[in-house]
Design an enzyme around this catalytic site. Structure first.
Site, PDB file in Angstrom:
ATOM      1  N   LYS A 179      54.081  21.692  29.323  1.00 12.76           N
ATOM      2  CA  LYS A 179      53.278  21.601  30.664  1.00 12.76           C
ATOM      3  C   LYS A 179      52.569  22.482  30.690  1.00 12.76           C
ATOM      4  O   LYS A 179      51.938  23.273  29.814  1.00 12.76           O
ATOM      5  CB  LYS A 179      54.365  22.605  31.726  1.00 12.76           C
ATOM      6  CG  LYS A 179      55.511  21.702  32.246  1.00 12.76           C
ATOM      7  CD  LYS A 179      55.264  20.972  33.193  1.00 12.76           C
ATOM      8  CE  LYS A 179      56.912  20.728  33.742  1.00 12.76           C
ATOM      9  NZ  LYS A 179      56.425  19.166  34.313  1.00 12.76           N
ATOM     10  N   ALA A 208      49.527  26.330  34.966  1.00 16.26           N
ATOM     11  CA  ALA A 208      49.806  26.971  36.024  1.00 16.26           C
ATOM     12  C   ALA A 208      51.229  26.073  35.807  1.00 16.26           C
ATOM     13  O   ALA A 208      51.458  26.140  37.528  1.00 16.26           O
ATOM     14  CB  ALA A 208      48.623  26.412  36.857  1.00 16.26           C
ATOM     15  N   TYR A 220      53.747  26.325  23.118  1.00 19.02           N
ATOM     16  CA  TYR A 220      54.280  26.110  21.444  1.00 19.02           C
ATOM     17  C   TYR A 220      52.768  25.774  20.705  1.00 19.02           C
ATOM     18  O   TYR A 220      53.104  26.487  19.787  1.00 19.02           O
ATOM     19  CB  TYR A 220      53.992  23.768  21.672  1.00 19.02           C
ATOM     20  CG  TYR A 220      54.268  23.344  20.252  1.00 19.02           C
ATOM     21  CD1 TYR A 220      55.186  23.422  19.864  1.00 19.02           C
ATOM     22  CD2 TYR A 220      53.340  22.368  19.586  1.00 19.02           C
ATOM     23  CE1 TYR A 220      56.007  22.246  18.889  1.00 19.02           C
ATOM     24  CE2 TYR A 220      53.592  22.122  18.537  1.00 19.02           C
ATOM     25  CZ  TYR A 220      54.721  22.356  17.842  1.00 19.02           C
ATOM     26  OH  TYR A 220      55.256  21.021  16.710  1.00 19.02           O
ATOM     27  N   LYS A 225      53.231  28.804  17.349  1.00 15.16           N
ATOM     28  CA  LYS A 225      52.792  28.111  15.770  1.00 15.16           C
ATOM     29  C   LYS A 225      51.612  28.149  15.418  1.00 15.16           C
ATOM     30  O   LYS A 225      51.384  28.701  13.964  1.00 15.16           O
ATOM     31  CB  LYS A 225      52.534  25.823  16.112  1.00 15.16           C
ATOM     32  CG  LYS A 225      53.616  25.391  16.537  1.00 15.16           C
ATOM     33  CD  LYS A 225      54.530  26.115  15.070  1.00 15.16           C
ATOM     34  CE  LYS A 225      56.030  24.354  15.445  1.00 15.16           C
ATOM     35  NZ  LYS A 225      56.792  24.573  14.665  1.00 15.16           N
TER      36      LYS A 225
HETATM   37  P1  NAD Z   1      63.024  17.520  16.037  1.00 11.58           P
HETATM   38  O1  NAD Z   1      63.549  17.888  18.071  1.00 11.58           O
HETATM   39  O2  NAD Z   1      63.573  16.114  16.267  1.00 11.58           O
HETATM   40  O3  NAD Z   1      64.154  18.455  15.135  1.00 11.58           O
HETATM   41  C1  NAD Z   1      64.174  19.798  15.318  1.00 11.58           C
HETATM   42  C2  NAD Z   1      65.623  20.707  15.045  1.00 11.58           C
HETATM   43  O4  NAD Z   1      66.022  21.640  15.605  1.00 11.58           O
HETATM   44  C3  NAD Z   1      66.532  19.853  15.925  1.00 11.58           C
HETATM   45  O5  NAD Z   1      67.646  19.409  14.959  1.00 11.58           O
HETATM   46  C4  NAD Z   1      66.609  20.974  16.951  1.00 11.58           C
HETATM   47  O6  NAD Z   1      68.400  21.168  17.421  1.00 11.58           O
HETATM   48  C5  NAD Z   1      66.459  22.333  15.498  1.00 11.58           C
HETATM   49  N1  NAD Z   1      67.295  23.467  16.713  1.00 11.58           N
HETATM   50  C6  NAD Z   1      66.233  23.464  17.934  1.00 11.58           C
HETATM   51  N2  NAD Z   1      66.192  25.091  18.586  1.00 11.58           N
HETATM   52  C7  NAD Z   1      66.662  25.145  17.251  1.00 11.58           C
HETATM   53  C8  NAD Z   1      67.457  27.490  17.326  1.00 11.58           C
HETATM   54  N3  NAD Z   1      67.458  27.970  18.407  1.00 11.58           N
HETATM   55  N4  NAD Z   1      68.121  27.102  15.933  1.00 11.58           N
HETATM   56  C9  NAD Z   1      68.898  26.184  14.917  1.00 11.58           C
HETATM   57  N5  NAD Z   1      68.142  25.390  14.671  1.00 11.58           N
HETATM   58  C10 NAD Z   1      67.234  24.486  15.761  1.00 11.58           C
HETATM   59  O7  NAD Z   1      61.585  18.025  15.718  1.00 11.58           O
HETATM   60  P2  NAD Z   1      60.940  17.960  14.709  1.00 11.58           P
HETATM   61  O8  NAD Z   1      59.783  16.385  14.810  1.00 11.58           O
HETATM   62  O9  NAD Z   1      61.891  17.018  13.505  1.00 11.58           O
HETATM   63  O10 NAD Z   1      60.249  19.054  14.432  1.00 11.58           O
HETATM   64  C11 NAD Z   1      60.657  19.863  13.087  1.00 11.58           C
HETATM   65  C12 NAD Z   1      59.729  20.843  13.209  1.00 11.58           C
HETATM   66  O11 NAD Z   1      58.146  20.125  12.859  1.00 11.58           O
HETATM   67  C13 NAD Z   1      59.366  21.609  14.928  1.00 11.58           C
HETATM   68  O12 NAD Z   1      59.166  23.578  14.360  1.00 11.58           O
HETATM   69  C14 NAD Z   1      58.015  21.388  14.869  1.00 11.58           C
HETATM   70  O13 NAD Z   1      57.321  22.027  16.098  1.00 11.58           O
HETATM   71  C15 NAD Z   1      57.173  21.130  13.573  1.00 11.58           C
HETATM   72  N6  NAD Z   1      56.099  19.791  14.214  1.00 11.58           N
HETATM   73  C16 NAD Z   1      56.251  18.681  14.126  1.00 11.58           C
HETATM   74  C17 NAD Z   1      55.245  17.398  14.296  1.00 11.58           C
HETATM   75  C18 NAD Z   1      55.562  16.704  14.772  1.00 11.58           C
HETATM   76  O14 NAD Z   1      55.298  15.332  15.187  1.00 11.58           O
HETATM   77  N7  NAD Z   1      57.311  15.641  14.372  1.00 11.58           N
HETATM   78  C19 NAD Z   1      54.140  17.909  15.055  1.00 11.58           C
HETATM   79  C20 NAD Z   1      53.839  19.716  14.209  1.00 11.58           C
HETATM   80  C21 NAD Z   1      55.079  20.238  13.800  1.00 11.58           C
END
Ligand code: NAD
Length: 466
Positions: free
Chosen positions: A312, A315, A373, A377
């Site tokens: 979001k 704001a 976010y 990060k």
């Molecule tokens: P996703 O949403 O597919 O998977 C994230 C997993 O984390 C899910 O299985 C969720 O249940 C688990 N999770 C969330 N909260 C939790 C908690 N409190 N305790 C335990 N597990 C928890 O996301 P993804 O795309 O596979 O992303 C994985 C990582 O990579 C994340 O940290 C994300 O920020 C980072 N990331 C992803 C991308 C992308 O393009 N997909 C880009 C940059 C960074």
């Protein structure tokens, strides 16, 4: 999650439309296949005069039985011969030969004039690199140079490499490796990773190799006998990390929130791992992780992958969205520092242990709608940079910063923004979860003792924050 544009680009009509409209044409990237050699194709090796890393580079090329060529460079030929690398002759007038990798030892470059050695090596062969080829330049850490002219020249390598990454197209990646004095023996895991298709979506990166204990490992099973915890392992990138670490020999404890139990069990079942259904923000998460690894010889590797987005504009952002993202993405990462590596808890992570965090290019560049976010990060990078020099017992901490990776997280992005994210990088395509997983496995490798405090983007050289 599928890239329909890439499929269209491969069709005859797609090729015609793309060529005539000047649209990006993504090259299918080579990716690691079990049993394949580290590099499938010839390597051209070069070195600036008085370079000091040619022996270490040649040793790795010899270890992986690379089909290596070099031009007329007596110093390089002698050094290669000393470590048993069989160099084949290459004449730069030969325009027919093709290479899978161009590797240049730039450690001898001490002033701006000598930068011409880079030009002289790469210019004649710039069109002779195969698709999904590798450009690797190896230098010495500029901040530790012996003179200002050497610091300038070594830092200049970065601009050169990043520009090559943007120019060469066709899935070619370009990387710069800075090696500290005395860290020559720690170069092998980095060179193997960068030469192989495991680094398919890593480009324009600068990796620092520092001095660590030299460790001999079985390169087919670099994590044999190790126990790893992967958070967020039930799907997406976490699932891929669990698979790759298990492939490399680790026992993987797959952690995710209790509602994900069924998927967690599926993933753990596929890789012979175990299940830990746990919310990583729980106050006792660190203790529970330690307990889960206790009967498996303790914990060697923790991968902080669990993360969420709640986008979001500032704001419009409700306070609970801010809190949730900071708590899950950031506070939970501190678990490994506070629970596993503080002096009082040192037994929490075994000697030569590995902490690998997952940041994001949003944490480097910032992103619209992602104040929460991006803050989380960027904070992950703060954790890595602060913690790295404090760790003892050979424990290291590093981070990956993914760009656009094809997962459920990015499938939820509105179409136009999603397409922009996918194409705005040197590969003109999104990465795959396995690309992030391979980079994490490289940091986690038992041999990666010289990697500490690095943040490597897995983003196909995204324009965001470049
Ligand atoms: P996703 O949403 O597919 O998977 C994230 C997993 O984390 C899910 O299985 C969720 O249940 C688990 N999770 C969330 N909260 C939790 C908690 N409190 N305790 C335990 N597990 C928890 O996301 P993804 O795309 O596979 O992303 C994985 C990582 O990579 C994340 O940290 C994300 O920020 C980072 N990331 C992803 C991308 C992308 O393009 N997909 C880009 C940059 C960074």
């Amino acid at each position: 999650m599928s890239d329909q544009y890439q499929a269209f680009a491969k069709s005859p009509i797609g090729k015609f439309v793309i060529k005539n409209l000047g649209l990006p044409s993504p090259t299918p990237l080579d990716r690691f296949q079990a049993g394949a050699p580290v590099i499938d194709g010839a390597v051209l090796l070069g070195a600036a005069v008085n370079s000091t890393l040619t022996g270490a580079i040649s040793q790795v090329l010899s270890n992986i039985h690379a089909d290596t060529y070099a031009g007329n460079n007596a110093q390089l030929q002698q050094t290669a011969a000393e470590v048993g690398l069989n160099l084949r002759a290459f004449n730069s007038g030969d325009k027919e030969s093709k290479f899978k990798a161009l590797v240049f030892d730039a450690s001898g470059i001490e002033n701006a004039d000598q930068l011409k050695d880079l030009y002289n090596f790469f210019n004649p062969v710039a069109r002779q690199l195969e698709a999904s080829g590798r450009v690797i330049v190896i230098g010495t850490t500029p901040e530790k140079a012996g003179s200002v002219s050497a610091a300038i020249a070594q830092r200049a390598l970065e601009g050169f490499v990043k520009s090559v990454g943007k120019e060469f197209k066709r899935g070619v990646v370009a990387e710069l490796v800075y090696v500290d004095k005395g860290a020559e023996a720690n170069l092998e895991s980095t060179l193997r990773f960068l030469l192989s298709p495991r680094s398919a979506y890593v480009s324009g990166q600068v990796i620092h190799v520092s001095k660590g204990k030299a460790v001999k490992i079985d390169w087919a099973q670099p994590l044999a006998g190790k126990t790893a915890v992967v958070t967020g392992a039930s799907r997406g990138i976490g699932e891929a990390i669990a698979h790759v670490l298990a492939r490399d020999g680790a026992h993987v404890i797959c952690l995710d929130i209790p509602p994900q139990q069924a998927d967690l069990e599926r993933v753990a079942g596929e890789i012979g791992g175990s299940v830990l259904a746990l919310d990583i923000t729980a106050a006792d998460a660190g203790e529970k992780i330690k307990a889960a690894a206790a009967d498996k010889g303790g914990l060697d590797i923790i991968v902080h992958n669990a993360g969420v987005t709640r986008d979001k504009t500032l704001a419009n952002m409700k306070p609970e969205l801010w809190d949730m993202v900071i708590n899950i993405n950031l506070a939970s990462n501190a678990v490994s520092y506070t629970h596993l590596t503080l002096p009082t808890n040192r037994e929490g992570l075994n000697a030569n242990g590995r902490i690998v965090c997952v940041s994001s290019i949003s944490g480097i560049a910032g992103n619209l709608g992602q104040t929460n976010y991006a803050a989380s990060k960027a904070g992950v990078i703060g954790l890595v940079k602060f913690t790295a020099p404090t760790l003892k017992n050979g424990i290291t901490i590093n981070a990956v910063a993914p760009g656009f990776i094809e997962t459920q997280m990015t499938a939820a992005i509105p179409f136009a923004i999603r397409e922009a994210g996918r194409r705005m990088n040197s590969m003109s395509q999104g990465g795959l979860p396995v690309d992030v997983a391979e980079t994490i496995a490289y940091f986690a490798s038992t041999a990666s003792t010289g990697l500490n405090g690095n943040v490597v983007r897995v983003c196909g050289q995204s324009l965001l924050g470049a």
